[in-house]
Design a protein around this motif. Structure first.
Motif, PDB file in Angstrom:
ATOM      1  N   TYR A  86      -4.935  11.954  14.565  1.00 18.49           N
ATOM      2  CA  TYR A  86      -3.743  11.750  13.760  1.00 18.49           C
ATOM      3  C   TYR A  86      -4.162  10.984  12.511  1.00 18.49           C
TER       4      TYR A  86
ATOM      5  N   PHE B 117      -3.234   9.309   8.510  1.00 20.52           N
ATOM      6  CA  PHE B 117      -2.201   8.638   7.734  1.00 20.52           C
ATOM      7  C   PHE B 117      -2.740   8.236   6.367  1.00 20.52           C
TER       8      PHE B 117
ATOM      9  N   TYR C 232      -1.561   5.209   3.621  1.00 21.31           N
ATOM     10  CA  TYR C 232      -0.699   4.075   3.325  1.00 21.31           C
ATOM     11  C   TYR C 232      -0.946   3.628   1.888  1.00 21.31           C
TER      12      TYR C 232
ATOM     13  N   GLN D 220      -0.507   0.170  -0.716  1.00 22.86           N
ATOM     14  CA  GLN D 220      -0.305  -1.276  -0.753  1.00 22.86           C
ATOM     15  C   GLN D 220      -0.170  -1.720  -2.199  1.00 22.86           C
TER      16      GLN D 220
ATOM     17  N   LEU E 145       1.660  -2.893   3.841  1.00 24.39           N
ATOM     18  CA  LEU E 145       1.374  -1.473   3.738  1.00 24.39           C
ATOM     19  C   LEU E 145       2.640  -0.649   3.945  1.00 24.39           C
TER      20      LEU E 145
ATOM     21  N   PHE F 255      -4.806   3.490   1.240  1.00 26.78           N
ATOM     22  CA  PHE F 255      -5.649   3.456   2.431  1.00 26.78           C
ATOM     23  C   PHE F 255      -5.417   4.689   3.289  1.00 26.78           C
TER      24      PHE F 255
ATOM     25  N   ASP G 196      -6.382   5.957  16.660  1.00 27.81           N
ATOM     26  CA  ASP G 196      -7.273   6.102  17.804  1.00 27.81           C
ATOM     27  C   ASP G 196      -6.441   6.239  19.071  1.00 27.81           C
TER      28      ASP G 196
ATOM     29  N   LYS H 137      -3.728   2.309  17.889  1.00 26.91           N
ATOM     30  CA  LYS H 137      -4.524   1.452  17.022  1.00 26.91           C
ATOM     31  C   LYS H 137      -4.912   2.247  15.787  1.00 26.91           C
ATOM     32  N   LEU H 138      -4.735   1.650  14.624  1.00 25.71           N
ATOM     33  CA  LEU H 138      -5.094   2.308  13.373  1.00 25.71           C
ATOM     34  C   LEU H 138      -6.461   1.830  12.896  1.00 25.71           C
TER      35      LEU H 138
ATOM     36  N   PHE I  72      -8.746   1.934   9.544  1.00 27.90           N
ATOM     37  CA  PHE I  72      -8.561   2.144   8.115  1.00 27.90           C
ATOM     38  C   PHE I  72      -9.888   2.354   7.396  1.00 27.90           C
ATOM     39  N   GLY I  73      -9.787   3.094   6.273  1.00 28.98           N
ATOM     40  CA  GLY I  73     -10.887   3.124   5.333  1.00 28.98           C
ATOM     41  C   GLY I  73     -10.857   1.876   4.464  1.00 28.98           C
ATOM     42  N   ALA I  74     -11.832   1.772   3.570  1.00 32.74           N
ATOM     43  CA  ALA I  74     -11.957   0.569   2.740  1.00 32.74           C
ATOM     44  C   ALA I  74     -10.970   0.540   1.584  1.00 32.74           C
TER      45      ALA I  74
ATOM     46  N   TYR J  74      -3.560  -7.233  12.264  1.00 34.44           N
ATOM     47  CA  TYR J  74      -4.711  -6.748  11.521  1.00 34.44           C
ATOM     48  C   TYR J  74      -5.190  -7.838  10.572  1.00 34.44           C
TER      49      TYR J  74
ATOM     50  N   GLY K 141     -10.349  -2.674   3.884  1.00 37.73           N
ATOM     51  CA  GLY K 141      -9.198  -2.168   4.611  1.00 37.73           C
ATOM     52  C   GLY K 141      -8.871  -3.059   5.789  1.00 37.73           C
TER      53      GLY K 141
END
Lengths: 116, 116
Positions: free
Chosen positions: A32, A34, A36, A38, A44, A90, A95, A103-104, A106-108, B35, B42
């Protein structure tokens, strides 16, 4: 373990130009995805999500993203950006199937800077 | 609907001290996730609470602990603060449901912790 790579740390673009923010994720049986946004000094906000079905997902504020399973990508696009789109974006993967309980990961992040 | 609220907004502590951050979930939500977002990165998953119990934890030391109350609000505690704990701490709430990824997480504005 899942991981997310955002290929550009910063993307400068002029107002009313199109933009693409790139995101790749590590392979998984099911995933899944997403995006976001910010804004400065804020939390977010969900732009859009892919759970299943059509690979083209439309979100808020004119954004859309395309899920590409073969390339493990989920790039975000907007045909015409506004100054107000300046923010940090982001990409995240949920997971869910390794006991993740939503639990998400995230990329940087990608900093989108829209110039007049 | 007030959405997810967090307190305090900002906090300054010194190394070795202890800190408690608070989160009230969106009305109707029963699950709270925390988080850590370091500057320029991120968010990283710390842990998640459901039915007053920690049910999943990220890669964070035991100095990070939490609690969920019967009204679903939550606290994040960090002991023996290190300089590297300086970050924006985000709380996200969701409603437990089928594990189909559709239990969207709503984020609060965060607490900015500075450790000197």
């Amino acid at each position: 373990a899942q991981s997310v790579t955002q290929l550009d740390s910063q993307v400068p673009v002029f107002e009313e130009a199109p933009v693409e923010l790139r995101c790749n994720y590590s392979s998984s049986v099911s995933v899944y995805l997403f995006w976001y946004v910010q804004y400065p000094n804020q939390g977010l906000q969900l732009l859009l999500k892919y759970l299943s079905g059509s690979t083209l997902v439309k979100g808020i504020n004119g954004f859309e993203a395309e899920f590409n399973k073969s390339q493990t990508s989920f790039h975000l696009r907007k045909p015409s950006v506004h100054i107000s789109d300046t923010a940090e974006y982001f990409c995240a993967v949920s997971d869910m199937f390794s006991g993740g309980y939503n639990k998400l990961i995230f990329g940087a992040g990608t900093r989108l800077a829209v110039h007049p | 609907d007030a959405g997810v609220t967090q307190s305090p907004t900002h906090l300054i502590k010194t190394r070795g001290q202890q800190v408690t951050l608070r989160c009230s979930p969106k009305s109707g939500h029963d699950t709270v996730s925390w988080y850590q977002q370091a500057l320029g990165q991120g968010p990283q998953f710390i842990f998640q609470y459901y039915e007053e119990e920690e049910r999943q934890r990220g890669n964070f030391p035991d100095r990070f602990s939490g609690h969920q109350f019967p009204n679903y609000s939550s606290e994040l505690n960090v002991n023996a603060l290190l300089l590297g704990d300086s970050a924006l701490y985000l709380c996200a709430s969701s409603l437990e449901g089928p594990r189909d990824g559709d239990n969207e997480q709503f984020f609060g504005p965060g607490t900015r912790l500075t450790v000197l």
